[in-house]
Scaffold this motif. Sequence first.
Motif, PDB file in Angstrom:
ATOM      1  N   GLU A  53       0.540  -1.021   0.067  1.00 47.25           N
ATOM      2  CA  GLU A  53       0.059   0.175   0.374  1.00 47.25           C
ATOM      3  C   GLU A  53       1.337   1.487  -0.444  1.00 47.25           C
ATOM      4  OE1 GLU A  53      -0.258  -1.932   4.288  1.00 47.25           O
ATOM      5  OE2 GLU A  53      -0.651  -2.252   2.132  1.00 47.25           O
ATOM      6  N   THR A  54       2.365   0.813   0.201  1.00 43.47           N
ATOM      7  CA  THR A  54       3.053   2.126   0.705  1.00 43.47           C
ATOM      8  C   THR A  54       3.559   2.573  -0.893  1.00 43.47           C
ATOM      9  OG1 THR A  54       3.893   1.618   2.474  1.00 43.47           O
ATOM     10  CG2 THR A  54       5.253   2.998   1.264  1.00 43.47           C
ATOM     11  N   GLU A  55       2.894   2.106  -2.182  1.00 42.98           N
ATOM     12  CA  GLU A  55       3.323   2.309  -3.403  1.00 42.98           C
ATOM     13  C   GLU A  55       2.427   3.071  -3.847  1.00 42.98           C
ATOM     14  OE1 GLU A  55       4.292  -0.795  -6.104  1.00 42.98           O
ATOM     15  OE2 GLU A  55       5.950  -1.830  -4.769  1.00 42.98           O
ATOM     16  N   THR A  56       1.268   3.464  -3.220  1.00 44.61           N
ATOM     17  CA  THR A  56       0.294   4.147  -3.682  1.00 44.61           C
ATOM     18  C   THR A  56       0.722   5.352  -3.323  1.00 44.61           C
ATOM     19  OG1 THR A  56      -1.343   2.361  -3.601  1.00 44.61           O
ATOM     20  CG2 THR A  56      -2.238   4.864  -3.495  1.00 44.61           C
ATOM     21  N   LEU A  57       1.686   5.421  -2.261  1.00 45.73           N
ATOM     22  CA  LEU A  57       2.062   6.594  -1.869  1.00 45.73           C
ATOM     23  C   LEU A  57       3.130   7.985  -2.853  1.00 45.73           C
ATOM     24  CD1 LEU A  57       2.575   9.036   0.243  1.00 45.73           C
ATOM     25  CD2 LEU A  57       4.057   7.718   1.490  1.00 45.73           C
ATOM     26  N   VAL A  58       4.000   6.449  -2.899  1.00 50.87           N
ATOM     27  CA  VAL A  58       5.203   6.550  -4.454  1.00 50.87           C
ATOM     28  C   VAL A  58       4.474   7.518  -5.584  1.00 50.87           C
ATOM     29  CG1 VAL A  58       6.631   5.292  -5.303  1.00 50.87           C
ATOM     30  CG2 VAL A  58       6.496   5.225  -3.030  1.00 50.87           C
ATOM     31  N   GLU A  59       3.327   6.302  -5.810  1.00 54.66           N
ATOM     32  CA  GLU A  59       3.089   6.930  -6.641  1.00 54.66           C
ATOM     33  C   GLU A  59       2.243   8.086  -7.262  1.00 54.66           C
ATOM     34  OE1 GLU A  59       0.299   3.182  -7.341  1.00 54.66           O
ATOM     35  OE2 GLU A  59       2.137   2.729  -8.415  1.00 54.66           O
ATOM     36  N   GLN A  60       1.840   8.500  -7.012  1.00 50.35           N
ATOM     37  CA  GLN A  60       0.941  10.128  -5.659  1.00 50.35           C
ATOM     38  C   GLN A  60       1.837  11.421  -5.820  1.00 50.35           C
ATOM     39  OE1 GLN A  60      -3.111  10.161  -6.312  1.00 50.35           O
ATOM     40  NE2 GLN A  60      -2.933   8.875  -7.023  1.00 50.35           N
ATOM     41  N   ALA A  61       3.647  10.451  -4.928  1.00 51.98           N
ATOM     42  CA  ALA A  61       3.938  11.772  -5.256  1.00 51.98           C
ATOM     43  C   ALA A  61       4.497  11.501  -6.372  1.00 51.98           C
ATOM     44  CB  ALA A  61       5.167  11.017  -3.805  1.00 51.98           C
ATOM     45  N   LEU A  62       4.941  11.066  -7.387  1.00 51.61           N
ATOM     46  CA  LEU A  62       5.680  10.264  -8.783  1.00 51.61           C
ATOM     47  C   LEU A  62       4.658  12.007  -9.399  1.00 51.61           C
ATOM     48  CD1 LEU A  62       7.598   7.461  -9.083  1.00 51.61           C
ATOM     49  CD2 LEU A  62       8.529   9.399  -8.361  1.00 51.61           C
ATOM     50  N   ALA A  63       2.844  11.435  -9.453  1.00 48.34           N
ATOM     51  CA  ALA A  63       2.552  11.634 -10.392  1.00 48.34           C
ATOM     52  C   ALA A  63       2.187  13.664  -9.490  1.00 48.34           C
ATOM     53  CB  ALA A  63       1.423  11.564  -9.336  1.00 48.34           C
ATOM     54  N   ARG A  64       2.638  14.016  -8.200  1.00 45.11           N
ATOM     55  CA  ARG A  64       2.452  15.501  -8.305  1.00 45.11           C
ATOM     56  C   ARG A  64       4.027  16.372  -8.525  1.00 45.11           C
ATOM     57  NH1 ARG A  64      -1.462  18.509  -9.010  1.00 45.11           N
ATOM     58  NH2 ARG A  64      -2.433  16.744  -7.179  1.00 45.11           N
ATOM     59  N   ILE A  65       5.192  15.156  -8.589  1.00 47.76           N
ATOM     60  CA  ILE A  65       6.210  15.375  -8.768  1.00 47.76           C
ATOM     61  C   ILE A  65       5.929  15.829 -10.166  1.00 47.76           C
ATOM     62  CG2 ILE A  65       8.700  15.585  -9.667  1.00 47.76           C
ATOM     63  CD1 ILE A  65       8.415  13.536  -6.701  1.00 47.76           C
ATOM     64  N   SER A  66       5.758  15.283 -11.263  1.00 50.44           N
ATOM     65  CA  SER A  66       5.771  15.610 -12.437  1.00 50.44           C
ATOM     66  C   SER A  66       4.528  16.816 -12.460  1.00 50.44           C
ATOM     67  CB  SER A  66       5.205  14.113 -13.149  1.00 50.44           C
ATOM     68  OG  SER A  66       4.788  14.551 -14.381  1.00 50.44           O
ATOM     69  N   LYS A  67       4.104  16.916 -12.271  1.00 55.05           N
ATOM     70  CA  LYS A  67       2.652  18.258 -12.517  1.00 55.05           C
ATOM     71  C   LYS A  67       3.478  19.668 -11.679  1.00 55.05           C
ATOM     72  CE  LYS A  67      -1.434  15.453 -12.244  1.00 55.05           C
ATOM     73  NZ  LYS A  67      -3.426  15.449 -11.377  1.00 55.05           N
ATOM     74  N   GLN A  68       4.215  19.297 -10.766  1.00 54.69           N
ATOM     75  CA  GLN A  68       5.008  20.188 -10.412  1.00 54.69           C
ATOM     76  C   GLN A  68       6.053  21.214 -10.903  1.00 54.69           C
ATOM     77  OE1 GLN A  68       2.372  21.481  -7.840  1.00 54.69           O
ATOM     78  NE2 GLN A  68       4.246  21.937  -6.051  1.00 54.69           N
ATOM     79  N   LYS A  69       6.605  19.790 -11.755  1.00 57.84           N
ATOM     80  CA  LYS A  69       7.684  20.348 -12.631  1.00 57.84           C
ATOM     81  C   LYS A  69       6.979  21.096 -14.140  1.00 57.84           C
ATOM     82  CE  LYS A  69      11.408  16.316 -12.070  1.00 57.84           C
ATOM     83  NZ  LYS A  69      11.464  15.295 -12.580  1.00 57.84           N
ATOM     84  N   SER A  70       6.226  20.567 -14.435  1.00 61.76           N
ATOM     85  CA  SER A  70       5.125  21.157 -16.052  1.00 61.76           C
ATOM     86  C   SER A  70       4.891  22.866 -15.113  1.00 61.76           C
ATOM     87  CB  SER A  70       4.326  20.725 -15.723  1.00 61.76           C
ATOM     88  OG  SER A  70       3.132  20.374 -14.588  1.00 61.76           O
TER      89      SER A  70
END
Length: 284
Positions: free
Chosen positions: A92-109
Amino acid sequence: MPGTTVGEALSDAKRSIERRDAEYLLSHLLGTSRASIIAHSDRQIDPAAAARFRQWVAARADGKPVAQILGVREFYGRDFAIDEHVLIPRPETETLVEQALARISKQKSLKTPANRRLSILDLGTGSGIVAITVKLEAPDCEVVAIDASAAALRNARANAATLNAPVRFLDSNWYGALDGQCFDVIVSNPPYVAVDDPHLSRGDLRFEPMMALTDQSPDGLASIRAITAGASVHLRPNGWLMLEHGYNQAEAVRQLMYAARLTAVQSTRDLAGIERVTSGQRPA
């Protein structure tokens, strides 16, 4: 004198532990797959390996988690060393990582090309699985990881070195050592089990570090309260706080984020359909 065969070793082991655990332990010991040991039950095991397998089976029969017996657990496609001082990585902690990576991608944009190096903070890093995975999946980010346990930090630093992940580790109780430093994304999988939860005295949890499971609060939310209350001071404008929490805590965590004046508060379900990660944004 003939040695022990795979089939004989498994047959003996399954008298005291579950079949799947026996097959997993033996396949790891022999460096092969579960399918292979099942298909080649007549394969001979040398005496030293057979003795070690019996030790592992005895440890598992006493309740010790398989991951601690082997000293390793896979997370997000990578093997992480673990010991009794850190939590065993959970899917379930992979959900935290996936959400963080998605947010990082959006923040970069949202940033200009000259200013796209984001800073990420992982609070309560344990074995380092979240911080290290984020760094390896988003290598242009600066990642800082914090834990109050010196033993956990030793484990995390060893994993970072093995996986070649340049993460900065700090010994601190939540935000204490940050000296006002701010981040684009703060992530955490903090202790969130209520102190009187009966699961703490059952199964694998008996062998994991209590301070990583519970903060001794009646509702399990003391750490989440502290992290949420201090988040705005350490988030950059439009930065995000992302927290893993218990299966029944999503609504309470959302309310804590609203109380901390975070916006766009939302919860994400894990693969089991449980609201597992709640996020909130600091306003601009």
